[in-house]
Design a protein around this motif. Structure first.
Motif, PDB file in Angstrom:
ATOM      1  N   SER B 312       0.851  -1.178   0.000  1.00  0.00           N
ATOM      2  CA  SER B 312       0.000   0.000   0.000  1.00  0.00           C
ATOM      3  C   SER B 312       0.895   1.237   0.000  1.00  0.00           C
ATOM      4  CB  SER B 312      -0.900   0.003   1.234  1.00  0.00           C
ATOM      5  OG  SER B 312      -0.116   0.138   2.392  1.00  0.00           O
ATOM      6  N   TYR B 317       0.662  -1.952   4.498  1.00  0.00           N
ATOM      7  CA  TYR B 317       0.058  -3.241   4.182  1.00  0.00           C
ATOM      8  C   TYR B 317       0.685  -3.842   2.936  1.00  0.00           C
ATOM      9  CZ  TYR B 317      -3.560  -1.628   7.341  1.00  0.00           C
ATOM     10  OH  TYR B 317      -4.234  -1.157   8.426  1.00  0.00           O
ATOM     11  N   VAL B 331      -3.863 -10.134   2.994  1.00  0.00           N
ATOM     12  CA  VAL B 331      -3.423  -8.787   3.336  1.00  0.00           C
ATOM     13  C   VAL B 331      -2.660  -8.851   4.655  1.00  0.00           C
ATOM     14  CG1 VAL B 331      -4.148  -6.424   3.749  1.00  0.00           C
ATOM     15  CG2 VAL B 331      -5.466  -7.860   2.217  1.00  0.00           C
ATOM     16  N   TRP B 354      -3.702  -1.277  -5.121  1.00  0.00           N
ATOM     17  CA  TRP B 354      -3.906  -0.385  -3.988  1.00  0.00           C
ATOM     18  C   TRP B 354      -4.211   1.025  -4.474  1.00  0.00           C
ATOM     19  CZ3 TRP B 354      -4.305  -1.820   0.961  1.00  0.00           C
ATOM     20  CH2 TRP B 354      -3.745  -3.031   1.352  1.00  0.00           C
ATOM     21  N   ASP B 355      -5.022   1.703  -3.721  1.00  0.00           N
ATOM     22  CA  ASP B 355      -5.283   3.109  -3.961  1.00  0.00           C
ATOM     23  C   ASP B 355      -3.973   3.870  -3.771  1.00  0.00           C
ATOM     24  OD1 ASP B 355      -5.982   5.841  -3.550  1.00  0.00           O
ATOM     25  OD2 ASP B 355      -7.947   5.258  -2.796  1.00  0.00           O
ATOM     26  N   PRO B 359      -4.887   3.483   2.194  1.00  0.00           N
ATOM     27  CA  PRO B 359      -4.815   2.012   2.250  1.00  0.00           C
ATOM     28  C   PRO B 359      -6.138   1.359   1.881  1.00  0.00           C
ATOM     29  CG  PRO B 359      -4.954   2.907   4.445  1.00  0.00           C
ATOM     30  CD  PRO B 359      -4.835   4.082   3.532  1.00  0.00           C
ATOM     31  N   ARG B 360      -6.400   1.349   0.606  1.00  0.00           N
ATOM     32  CA  ARG B 360      -7.649   0.765   0.129  1.00  0.00           C
ATOM     33  C   ARG B 360      -7.321  -0.106  -1.070  1.00  0.00           C
ATOM     34  NH1 ARG B 360     -12.568   4.801  -1.007  1.00  0.00           N
ATOM     35  NH2 ARG B 360     -11.072   5.750  -2.430  1.00  0.00           N
ATOM     36  N   LEU B 361      -7.780  -1.326  -1.002  1.00  0.00           N
ATOM     37  CA  LEU B 361      -7.434  -2.298  -2.044  1.00  0.00           C
ATOM     38  C   LEU B 361      -8.656  -2.597  -2.884  1.00  0.00           C
ATOM     39  CD1 LEU B 361      -5.169  -4.290  -2.987  1.00  0.00           C
ATOM     40  CD2 LEU B 361      -6.230  -5.957  -1.511  1.00  0.00           C
ATOM     41  N   SER B 374     -10.662  -2.234   2.936  1.00  0.00           N
ATOM     42  CA  SER B 374      -9.875  -1.251   3.675  1.00  0.00           C
ATOM     43  C   SER B 374      -9.836  -1.728   5.110  1.00  0.00           C
ATOM     44  CB  SER B 374     -10.511   0.133   3.567  1.00  0.00           C
ATOM     45  OG  SER B 374     -11.647   0.194   4.392  1.00  0.00           O
TER      46      SER B 374
END
Lengths: 548, 421
Positions: B312, B317, B331, B354-355, B359-361, B374
């Motif tokens: 991330s 992460y 994760v 990942w964003d 931290p957003r997948l 997330s």
């Protein structure tokens, strides 16, 4: 003379032995018959023999010997040659002696035989015993051998097991390696095939290119050249430029190293601070609670630590300057370790003390338990007392509350307060009910008035009808008595009228009864203004069919 | 979450410009440039053949369209739609084409990897780089765009050449201690180059910018080795995914290799939770059984091992995918070195990313749903498209506000809510 003895030399030659020449008889130790008893008394018999026959008792001796011979079963008897002479008849005496010797010989031979037998037997016994012992030894030996062999067998089995497990692991290893080899081989072959395919494509392309002469040139076709992205002019590629590039590269590397070093230095400083803090605190914890920290302590290490601490405390400012000094770092680390060790020992001591106390507690169970028990009891009693007081107080307050309503008004108010809401609601509902009843009564009144009016109108109508009919009738029959007819008609008309009135009045009573509940009083029924019943009204108004 | 309408695209060629303003898609031989927020068509270009590859230049002013079959590259300008540029590689063919970091040079790799041709759009000059290596990832540009590392192979030996992108001056040329170099990657700070060997040998080498070997790492011998390598955004750690289904998370020391941690992917009995919000994710309490597909032992490149690793943006992460449990994404929390979530999907995960900001997948499995995870929770969102859009791959917009979902022949944009999970 009652003693029984026998004498006789060993050996068959009797000869002219004098009884005094009795040889010493050697006895075999295993004689069990009365031969032993016979010979044991030998020395004694010599003396006794000398005493058996004397000059005086010859005949008695002779008779005695005869008796004995008889007892033995020998027929010859000895007699004296002359009654008073000391001599004997030699022939029977010799015969007797001879027979006695024969007997003796026989006995001796049997004795010998027996002895021989016994010897034999004893030797066989010995032999057997020896055999027995030998066999026992052998048996023991073989048993030992057997156990030894068992032991070796067990060890061999164990060895077999270990070897088998080794074999298994080796096999597994081999399997694993084989699978690895297989995967590698497949990977290699895949790669090799790929390369081969590519080579083939290359060859083909090459041949195509060689054949195909029209070689398409590579070219770029741009409308107009672009400027550089950063807007600057491009430079010639010179040696200075290359050196410049090298310089750039080293600069960027150095920057990176410096940045990492900076972060490390910061981290280091942080950690050092933390360590210093820890050390101070540890010293503080471990230092004894004595007023004079310096000098008077018996504990050498403590003193050292204290002095060390003092030193360190004093050197605090200097240390910050010596941050990168290796010596200072080592010193710090060592002192931390020292302190930590002390703390650990202290903790261990405390732990052991605690466990000791625990064991002590367990030993002195009764005493201490009782004490704690009593403490607990005291505490609990106090608590109970408190609770009781509390409850008592609450009760009092409650009673007070319940009993303060001596004042009637307030009592009533208080008593009422619980049901106030309901009372209000009830009042509300009563009010509504009253309203509705009033409305209902009003409506009924209107209704009845309307009915009365209708009744009156009907009456009037009937009267008109009657008079008209009368007129008609009178007009129709001029010969009848007019007076009678008119009166009877009037009567009949009246009776007709009165009938419904009568009926109405009869049904009036239930209606009156039903209206006693209402505060309103319905008007009293009068003949002139009778209020007809609802059903009558409905019927008259033709709202309800004549069901009665 | 809003979804745009569905547009056509071909070849999964759909890229957002580096400045985030434009979206370029290819439809057969046409290049369509749209505005990202309004999705209005701003420019339309026509190429000579079906476009095989398309890419934006770093300054978002130019787009290159490569047509491998014809050996042509056409470059289009956003500022001047009339401007055109055509590069013809001739009979030597074209296998790949890419921009240089300054956006003024194009690097074409010819067929059979015979050479790399560097075309300058400023001077129309040509340079050649010989013997480029045919491998998974043979060339990499550093993040700041100053240097390019290229893997070469001469005389059965592997070399790495470091070029200065300014004028393509060869800065360093050194031999690597690999048997068969399979890939190389610059660290995000541009000072360390990670080089790894092919799967037949587990070896990861770290070289500094000036060509010195900093450290070598090998976890084991003989079994199949490294499958994927990725740097953490902080340049401090390297995550190595291998065929033995493990991830080695190694701290990169400038001098000697210090500790490394293994993240074993089989310990799923330790604290796995699947978060749940209002949609169809179920939470299963541990232990959880995950179906494992055993690969064919006789085939090369077996479907086993950690094939995809992604950090991330905050290095916190790490998302991994193991090929023999292809429907599962793992994760990991790198600060605690523990497993945070196991996302088990209904079919094989095709793509996850990942964003770039938080931290957003986002992940997709080839069905019509989009999945987002997330730390606060995870959702599955149905992509509303008539005719159904099977999401094959996805990519985030550089601002992290929208996602581009690519189907087989279609694409759709998904706009995230600003205060979303």
């Amino acid at each position: 003379m009652g003693e029984w003895w026998t004498t006789g030399p060993i050996g068959t030659s009797v000869g002219n032995y004098e009884i005094s020449n009795i040889s010493h008889v050697t006895m075999s130790p295993s004689r069990q018959n009365n031969l032993a008893s016979m010979y044991s008394s030998l020395p004694l018999s010599y003396n006794v023999l000398g005493a058996f026959c004397t000059e005086d008792n010859i005949p008695q001796c002779v008779s005695y010997i005869n008796q004995e011979l008889d007892a033995l079963g020998l027929s010859t008897c000895i007699e004296a040659s002359t009654p008073r002479a000391a001599g004997l008849n030699s022939v029977p005496a010799l015969n007797a002696m001879y027979e006695l010797m024969q007997i003796h010989r026989r006995h001796m031979s049997s004795l010998e035989e027996l002895e021989r037998e016994q010897l034999k037997k004893s030797s066989t016994l010995d032999h057997v015993q020896m055999n027995n012992s030998r066999l026992k030894d052998q048996l023991e030996l073989s048993m030992r051998e057997k156990s030894g062999l068992h032991e070796t067998e067990r060890q061999l089995q164990l060895k077999i097991k270990t070897l088998q497990s080794c074999l298994k692991t080796e096999k597994d290893e081999v399997q694993k390696l084989q699978s690895i080899i297989a995967s590698r081989a497949s990977q290699y072959s895949h790669d090799a095939k790929r390369k081969e395919r590519e080579a083939a494509k290359l060859k083909e392309r090459l041949s195509q290119l060689l054949v195909d002469r029209k070689d398409k040139k590579l070219a770029i076709d741009v409308l107009n050249c672009l400027g550089r992205s950063d807007g600057k002019r491009s430079h010639w590629r010179t040696a200075k430029a290359t050196v410049g590039h090298e310089g750039e590269m080293y600069k960027s590397l150095l920057n990176d190293y410096e940045a990492s070093q900076r972060t490390l230095v910061l981290e280091n400083a942080e950690l050092k601070k933390v360590l210093q803090q820890m050390k101070k605190e540890m010293i503080h914890i471990l230092s004894p609670r004595k007023p004079s920290p310096r000098g008077a302590t018996a504990d050498d290490s403590q003193e050292q630590a204290n002095s060390d601490g003092e030193e360190k405390a004093g050197d605090c400012s200097r240390e910050t300057l010596d941050q990168s000094c290796e010596h200072a770092r080592e010193q710090l680390a060592n002192s931390i370790r020292q302190q930590w060790r002390k703390l650990r020992n202290h903790m261990e001591k405390l732990d052991s003390q605690a466990s000791l106390v625990q064991t002590q507690l367990e030993c002195n169970q009764e005493l201490i338990l009782r004490e704690t028990h009593e403490d607990e009891m005291e505490r609990m009693r106090r608590e109970v007392q408190q609770c009781k007081e509390f409850i008592h107080a609450q009760q009092q307050l409650l009673q007070q509350q319940l009993n303060t309503s001596f004042d009637d008004e307030t009592a009533a108010l208080l008593n009422d307060c619980y049901t106030l809401e309901e009372k209000e609601r009830l009042k509300e509902e009563w009010r509504l009910f009253e309203e509705q009843k009033i409305n209902f009564e009003r409506e009924r009144k209107n209704f009845t008035e309307a009915a009365i009016r209708l009744g009156r109108e009907k009456k009037a109508f009937e009267e008109d009808r009657a008079s008209w009919l009368k007129n008609q009738f009178l007009n129709m029959t001029p010969f009848t008595d007019r007076r009678r007819c008119s009166s009877s008609d009037g009567q009949s008309a009246l009776s007709i009228k009165s009938e419904p009135e009568m009926r109405m009045s009869s049904t009036k009573t239930p209606l009156v009864k039903s209206s006693t509940y209402t505060p309103f009083s319905t008007p009293k029924p009068s003949l002139s203004a009778t209020v007809p019943s609802t059903t009558e009204l409905y019927r008259s108004l033709r709202l309800m069919p004549d069901s009665r | 979450m809003n979804f745009s309408e569905v547009f056509k695209q071909s070849n999964q060629l759909c890229k957002v410009s580096p400045d985030g303003k434009y979206l370029a898609t290819c439809v057969q031989y046409r290049l369509v440039v749209r505005d990202v927020s309004t999705l209005q068509i701003l420019q339309l270009y026509t190429c000579l053949d079906q476009i095989s590859h398309m890419d934006w230049s770093s300054d978002s002013l130019f787009i290159l369209c490569a047509m491998y079959k014809r050996g042509l590259v056409q470059v289009w300008s956003m500022e001047q739609p009339d401007w055109h540029c055509k590069i013809d590689e001739g009979s030597i063919g074209l296998v790949s084409s890419r921009w240089s970091p300054d956006g003024r040079h194009i690097l074409n790799t010819t067929e059979f990897h015979l050479r790399v041709t560097v075309w300058s759009l400023c001077t129309k000059a040509v340079s050649y780089i010989k013997y480029p290596k045919v491998c998974q990832k043979g060339a990499d540009f550093s993040r700041d765009g100053c240097y390019m590392a290229l893997a070469e192979r001469r005389d059965c030996k592997d070399y790495v050449s470091v070029f200065v992108c300014d004028d393509w001056h060869l800065l360093r040329h050194f031999e690597t201690e690999t048997q068969d170099l399979s890939g190389l990657e610059w660290s995000p700070n541009g000072c360390v180059l990670a080089v790894w060997d092919s799967c037949l040998e587990y070896k990861v080498l770290l070289y500094s910018l000036d060509g010195r070997l900093l450290s070598a790492y090998s976890a084991y011998d003989w079994s199949l080795g490294v499958k994927s390598v990725t740097w953490s955004p902080s340049s401090q750690f390297l995550a190595i995914g291998s065929y033995d289904e493990k991830v080695v998370y190694k701290e990169v020391e400038k001098r000697t290799a210090v500790g490394s941690d293994d993240l074993s992917l089989h310990n799923i009995t330790i604290g796995t939770t699947l978060f749940n919000t209002q949609s169809k994710y179920e939470i299963c309490p541990p232990p959880v059984q995950i179906p494992v597909v055993k690969p064919d032992p006789d085939r090369a490149n077996p479907k086993i091992g950690v094939s995809t690793l992604a950090f991330s943006s905050d290095s916190r992460y790490l998302a991994t995918k193991n090929d023999n449990m292809a429907s599962v994404v793992w994760v990991w929390d790198m600060q605690k070195m523990s497993l945070v979530a196991v996302l088990q999907q209904t079919s094989a995960v095709r793509c996850f990313q990942w964003d770039p900001r938080r931290p957003r997948l986002a992940l997709c499995t080839g069905n019509t749903k989009l999945y987002l995870w997330s730390p606060a929770g995870c959702v599955s969102v149905q992509v509303p498209a008539e005719g159904g859009l099977q999401v094959q791959s996805l990519s985030w917009h550089c601002s992290g506000d929208s996602l581009i979902l690519l189907g087989k022949e279609q694409l759709c944009l998904c706009y995230m809510d600003q205060e979303d999970k």
